[in-house]
Design a protein around this motif. Sequence first.
Motif, PDB file in Angstrom:
ATOM      1  N   CYS A   1     -53.562  -1.017  23.394  1.00  0.00           N
ATOM      2  CA  CYS A   1     -52.994  -0.011  22.983  1.00  0.00           C
ATOM      3  C   CYS A   1     -54.162   0.811  22.573  1.00  0.00           C
ATOM      4  O   CYS A   1     -53.697   1.981  21.485  1.00  0.00           O
ATOM      5  N   HIS A   2     -55.509   0.468  22.784  1.00  0.00           N
ATOM      6  CA  HIS A   2     -56.432   0.599  21.671  1.00  0.00           C
ATOM      7  C   HIS A   2     -58.120  -0.406  22.098  1.00  0.00           C
ATOM      8  O   HIS A   2     -57.975  -0.794  22.817  1.00  0.00           O
TER       9      HIS A   2
ATOM     10  N   ASN B   1     -53.445   6.853  21.259  1.00  0.00           N
ATOM     11  CA  ASN B   1     -52.900   5.947  20.327  1.00  0.00           C
ATOM     12  C   ASN B   1     -52.631   6.257  18.339  1.00  0.00           C
ATOM     13  O   ASN B   1     -54.156   6.335  18.166  1.00  0.00           O
TER      14      ASN B   1
ATOM     15  N   CYS C   1     -53.440   2.091  15.598  1.00  0.00           N
ATOM     16  CA  CYS C   1     -53.926   0.207  15.237  1.00  0.00           C
ATOM     17  C   CYS C   1     -55.575   1.079  15.879  1.00  0.00           C
ATOM     18  O   CYS C   1     -56.495   0.231  15.310  1.00  0.00           O
TER      19      CYS C   1
HETATM   20 ZN    ZN Z   1     -53.433  -1.482  20.070  1.00  0.00          ZN
END
Ligand code: ZN
Length: 229
Positions: free
Chosen positions: A95-96, A124, A127
Amino acid sequence: MDSERIIRVERDILGKNNAIAADNRTLFAADELLVFNLMSSPGAGKTSLLVRAVSELKLSYPTGVIGGDQQTSNDAERIRAVGVPAIQVNTGKGCHLDAAMIGEAYRRLPRLTHGILFIENVGNLVCPAAFDLGEACKIVVLSMTEGEDKPLKYPDMFAASSLMVINKIDLASLLECDLDKTVGYARRANPKIEVVTVSARTGEGFGALYTWIDRQVAHQRRAVEGAGQ
Ligand code: ZN
Ligand code: MG
């Protein structure tokens, strides 16, 4: 896992990432490259903003893009369509973007000496704020359609960013979103955050964005000259 163990694992992951980010920073400095890490929620318009920005900035600077999404190379294709090199990183379940992904992708780009590299992070607001990629600055993109309370909900993202770009300003008159409140909330998280308002669709406000970028370039060149003396 107990919470102490989770915290330790998190610290190890971030520690390892920070070491690789430092290597990236050395690599970027050797190429006198200015690197910006763009972060936002999905749909805030990072790619549209970049398509317009790089198609104009490439006239003044060697410019490239590394983009992160879980799947597809759609964004990189949009960047390449305006004649700017772009590498797509697919993070799968991730997610990053992390520093190792950037180091690897950067080696696949043509040399951008004295240029600008934009990193488009995975959409997102959580993070990506915690992961140093070796960039000079983090930039958070927020769109008028998201409502003004995002900086209250995700303060770390705004605290980590040097610049907030408020996109879709052309829709301001149609929306309830209160621009002054948005800026006020962002400055609660980060009193020093700078703000530009743009429309990636119409091009409104991009002059102020380029002025900010030119200022970062001048700042970096002064720092390089200072170090060389
Ligand atoms: Zn992430
Ligand atoms: Mg995108």
